[in-house]
Design a protein around this motif. Structure first.
Motif, PDB file in Angstrom:
ATOM      1  N   ALA A  36       0.827  -1.205   0.000  1.00 15.77           N
ATOM      2  CA  ALA A  36       0.000   0.000   0.000  1.00 15.77           C
ATOM      3  C   ALA A  36       0.864   1.258   0.000  1.00 15.77           C
ATOM      4  O   ALA A  36       0.617   2.209  -0.749  1.00 15.77           O
ATOM      5  CB  ALA A  36      -0.931  -0.005   1.210  1.00 15.77           C
ATOM      6  N   ASP A  37       1.911   1.262   0.823  1.00 18.66           N
ATOM      7  CA  ASP A  37       2.806   2.428   0.882  1.00 18.66           C
ATOM      8  C   ASP A  37       3.549   2.611  -0.436  1.00 18.66           C
ATOM      9  O   ASP A  37       3.800   3.741  -0.870  1.00 18.66           O
ATOM     10  CB  ASP A  37       3.807   2.267   2.028  1.00 18.66           C
ATOM     11  CG  ASP A  37       3.139   2.395   3.398  1.00 18.66           C
ATOM     12  OD1 ASP A  37       2.003   2.900   3.445  1.00 18.66           O
ATOM     13  OD2 ASP A  37       3.760   1.988   4.392  1.00 18.66           O
ATOM     14  N   GLN A  45       1.277   4.238  -2.878  1.00 18.89           N
ATOM     15  CA  GLN A  45       1.151   5.648  -2.532  1.00 18.89           C
ATOM     16  C   GLN A  45       2.383   6.433  -2.995  1.00 18.89           C
ATOM     17  O   GLN A  45       2.270   7.549  -3.510  1.00 18.89           O
ATOM     18  CB  GLN A  45       0.998   5.810  -1.017  1.00 18.89           C
ATOM     19  CG  GLN A  45      -0.249   5.169  -0.436  1.00 18.89           C
ATOM     20  CD  GLN A  45      -1.517   5.779  -0.980  1.00 18.89           C
ATOM     21  OE1 GLN A  45      -2.171   5.206  -1.841  1.00 18.89           O
ATOM     22  NE2 GLN A  45      -1.863   6.940  -0.497  1.00 18.89           N
ATOM     23  N   TYR A  54      -6.031  -2.649  -4.915  1.00 18.75           N
ATOM     24  CA  TYR A  54      -6.668  -1.526  -4.227  1.00 18.75           C
ATOM     25  C   TYR A  54      -7.614  -1.979  -3.121  1.00 18.75           C
ATOM     26  O   TYR A  54      -7.925  -1.199  -2.214  1.00 18.75           O
ATOM     27  CB  TYR A  54      -7.323  -0.526  -5.187  1.00 18.75           C
ATOM     28  CG  TYR A  54      -8.369  -1.006  -6.154  1.00 18.75           C
ATOM     29  CD1 TYR A  54      -9.664  -1.216  -5.760  1.00 18.75           C
ATOM     30  CD2 TYR A  54      -8.061  -1.190  -7.503  1.00 18.75           C
ATOM     31  CE1 TYR A  54     -10.639  -1.609  -6.658  1.00 18.75           C
ATOM     32  CE2 TYR A  54      -9.029  -1.578  -8.414  1.00 18.75           C
ATOM     33  CZ  TYR A  54     -10.319  -1.789  -7.981  1.00 18.75           C
ATOM     34  OH  TYR A  54     -11.284  -2.180  -8.873  1.00 18.75           O
ATOM     35  N   ASP A  65      -5.437  -1.656  -0.345  1.00 18.33           N
ATOM     36  CA  ASP A  65      -5.375  -0.256   0.102  1.00 18.33           C
ATOM     37  C   ASP A  65      -6.436   0.014   1.165  1.00 18.33           C
ATOM     38  O   ASP A  65      -6.146   0.566   2.232  1.00 18.33           O
ATOM     39  CB  ASP A  65      -5.610   0.700  -1.073  1.00 18.33           C
ATOM     40  CG  ASP A  65      -4.342   0.998  -1.854  1.00 18.33           C
ATOM     41  OD1 ASP A  65      -3.274   0.550  -1.419  1.00 18.33           O
ATOM     42  OD2 ASP A  65      -4.432   1.668  -2.891  1.00 18.33           O
ATOM     43  N   THR A 106      -5.701  -1.900   4.357  1.00 21.02           N
ATOM     44  CA  THR A 106      -4.519  -1.468   5.103  1.00 21.02           C
ATOM     45  C   THR A 106      -4.594  -0.008   5.521  1.00 21.02           C
ATOM     46  O   THR A 106      -4.294   0.339   6.664  1.00 21.02           O
ATOM     47  CB  THR A 106      -3.247  -1.684   4.250  1.00 21.02           C
ATOM     48  OG1 THR A 106      -3.212  -3.038   3.803  1.00 21.02           O
ATOM     49  CG2 THR A 106      -1.999  -1.394   5.066  1.00 21.02           C
ATOM     50  N   LEU A 107      -5.003   0.862   4.591  1.00 26.24           N
ATOM     51  CA  LEU A 107      -4.994   2.303   4.841  1.00 26.24           C
ATOM     52  C   LEU A 107      -6.369   2.859   5.187  1.00 26.24           C
ATOM     53  O   LEU A 107      -6.487   3.898   5.829  1.00 26.24           O
ATOM     54  CB  LEU A 107      -4.457   3.040   3.603  1.00 26.24           C
ATOM     55  CG  LEU A 107      -3.073   2.609   3.101  1.00 26.24           C
ATOM     56  CD1 LEU A 107      -2.772   3.287   1.773  1.00 26.24           C
ATOM     57  CD2 LEU A 107      -2.009   2.945   4.128  1.00 26.24           C
ATOM     58  N   SER A 112      -8.172   4.756  -0.746  1.00 25.65           N
ATOM     59  CA  SER A 112      -7.380   4.403  -1.922  1.00 25.65           C
ATOM     60  C   SER A 112      -7.450   5.498  -2.977  1.00 25.65           C
ATOM     61  O   SER A 112      -8.504   5.726  -3.577  1.00 25.65           O
ATOM     62  CB  SER A 112      -7.861   3.079  -2.529  1.00 25.65           C
ATOM     63  OG  SER A 112      -7.136   2.780  -3.710  1.00 25.65           O
ATOM     64  N   ASN A 154      -9.301  11.419  -3.190  1.00 26.43           N
ATOM     65  CA  ASN A 154      -9.213  10.189  -2.411  1.00 26.43           C
ATOM     66  C   ASN A 154     -10.583   9.509  -2.357  1.00 26.43           C
ATOM     67  O   ASN A 154     -11.608  10.122  -2.643  1.00 26.43           O
ATOM     68  CB  ASN A 154      -8.724  10.502  -1.001  1.00 26.43           C
ATOM     69  CG  ASN A 154      -8.105   9.294  -0.326  1.00 26.43           C
ATOM     70  OD1 ASN A 154      -8.091   8.195  -0.879  1.00 26.43           O
ATOM     71  ND2 ASN A 154      -7.593   9.479   0.873  1.00 26.43           N
TER      72      ASN A 154
END
Length: 486
Positions: free
Chosen positions: A287-288, A291, A325, A328, A331-332, A335, A415
């Motif tokens: 994910a990072d 990004q 994604y 994403d 995890t985050l 996305s 986003n």
């Protein structure tokens, strides 16, 4: 209702026959619009006859899958199809296509990669719609709280938030269950492993920063597994392999109790101590990394991705990108990548709508409006296969409009907090914590521009009633293939 069931029954029967019969089917899964077959020998499938079936929009062969596009009715057709597969013939000739002993190294690697991606996709695809719905609920909840219609300390907020969070909180259980089904393993036993790693006491220990143990200066910490995907896919594989191995030597009299005890203890401990923390770390890095890639030049990245993304849909290769994604969101919690891709759905819908508006032919209007409506609800295949690709130019116009949308999405750093895109997914651009922000208005602006460009290009250049729709080829059917029942 009875007529629909009858139509699905007939379509399912014909599809099974035309892909080579039950004996040629290794496995079948489905996504939002496609039946995805894993066939033992794809040459036995009569593609042209399948494409001629009423209810079939097209066929794509990619990623080790034989994909039949049937539209939004895919789940009903899949359920009708399943009983035929339960009687599949397991016996194969000695020279079955399953014998890959003479394959070259690159073929084996390619097949292994396809199988790996297929397992990931088969684990995630069945819950994509539920994830999307939950994301929209979270967006609407943010609107309700930001407009003071409800408070974040009230009962209504508590209940609605639980509705939105449930699928994400229990994601390991759901993914593990699906992965086990895809691997022909034990879904319930795998789901127990998912329940173990998200047990409240485990989550509390992870939130408190506790270690399971320390060895040689290395800490083995508790990790938070809610919203995680990859650890449970590997756990499902371990459960499958260990159960098959144990059944080979454990007495049938004690299998029912002994095997679950051993598997829960072994796979559970392995996931908590080793594979889980490693794969959670990998998920975060993935994910990072995405990004970081977007931060290098988001407008360029968005333009290039969106110009060609729907081509991946045509060939069925987008299924390998979806878990990226989804990771994403897992995890985050958001996305940027999904926000970029969302504009490609709008682009296809805009092109189909332009054809419907401009055409004076009744059948073209019906196809165009149906395809546009489906695209604005997040599904592009009816627009692509019903109109845009068959006239070609609308597809090009849609891709240009999508590229413009991708560039603008990157410029405004838009986003997204839910996996569903297009017009129906506009609530996905609402920040669950801060409510309606500039991000939401930028999303509406770029969506409108993407729609306008795709619609305008198609209306001016991409379509006229003088064009001939590309027809499917009418070749004689092969009776030998059409009547194979396995």
């Amino acid at each position: 209702m009875k007529k629909k069931k009858k139509d699905h029954q007939f379509l399912a029967e014909r599809i099974v026959q035309l892909v080579g019969g039950t004996g040629n089917i290794e496995n079948v899964i489905h996504c939002v619009t496609r039946l995805r077959f894993y066939l033992k020998d794809e040459s036995l499938a009569d593609t042209e006859a399948i494409e001629e079936l009423e209810g079939v929009m097209g066929v794509a062969q990619a990623g080790g899958q034989y994909q039949i596009i049937v539209g939004p009715a895919v789940d009903d057709i899949y359920k009708t199809l399943s009983p035929f597969l339960s009687t599949a013939d397991d016996g194969l000739p000695e020279e079955s296509p399953e014998d890959h002993s003479d394959d070259k190294g690159l073929d084996k690697i390619g097949r292994a990669v396809n199988n790996f991606i297929g397992i990931i996709t088969g684990s995630v695809m069945p819950i994509i719609n539920i994830l999307a719905a939950a994301g929209i609920i979270k967006g609407l909840l943010a609107v309700l709280t930001s407009t003071n219609l409800i408070t974040d300390s009230g009962t209504a907020y508590l209940i609605i938030n639980a509705m939105a969070d449930a699928v994400f909180y229990f994601l390991p259980v759901l993914v593990g269950f699906n992965a086990a089904k895809r691997l022909d393993g034990n879904p319930l036993l795998t789901a127990v492993i998912g329940g173990l790693i998200i047990h409240p006491t485990i989550l509390e220990a992870a939130n408190d920063g506790m270690n399971i143990f320390t060895m040689g200066g290395f800490d083995f910490p508790f990790v938070t597994y809610t919203y995680s995907i990859f650890p449970m896919i590997l756990a499902a594989w371990f459960v499958k392999k260990m159960e098959d191995w144990l059944k080979g030597w454990v007495s049938a009299y004690i299998q029912a109790i002994f095997i679950p005890i051993v598997i829960i203890g072994t796979v559970g401990a392995l996931t908590l101590v080793i594979t889980g923390p490693i794969l959670v770390g990998f998920s975060t890095l993935l994910a990072d990394g995405l990004q970081a890639l977007l931060s290098l030049n988001a407008p360029l990245f968005g333009g290039v991705i969106n110009a060609f993304y729907q081509l991946l849909v045509v060939f069925g290769l987008h299924w390998g990108i979806i878990p990226v994604y989804v990771n994403d969101f897992a995890t985050l919690g958001y996305s940027y990548f999904s926000a970029i891709i969302s504009m490609t759905i709008v682009g296809q819908g805009g092109a189909a709508l332009a054809v419907a508006v401009k055409s004076k032919k009744k059948n073209i209007k019906e196809l165009g409006y149906a395809g546009a409506f489906s695209a604005f609800c997040g599904i592009t295949e009816p627009a692509i296969y019903g109109i845009n690709l068959r006239f070609r130019r609308p597809f090009i116009c849609a891709s240009i409009g999508s590229a413009v949308g991708g560039v603008l999405t990157g410029i405004f750093s838009i986003n997204m907090w839910s996996i569903i895109g297009s017009l129906i997914g506009l609530p996905s651009f609402i920040d669950p914590e801060n409510g309606i922000t500039a991000n939401f208005w930028y999303a509406i602006l770029v969506t409108a521009i993407t729609l306008f460009v795709s619609f305008g290009l198609t209306y001016v250049w991409g379509y006229s009633d003088k064009m001939e729709m590309r027809q499917k080829k009418n070749k004689p059917k092969n009776p030998a293939k059409a009547n194979i029942t396995g």
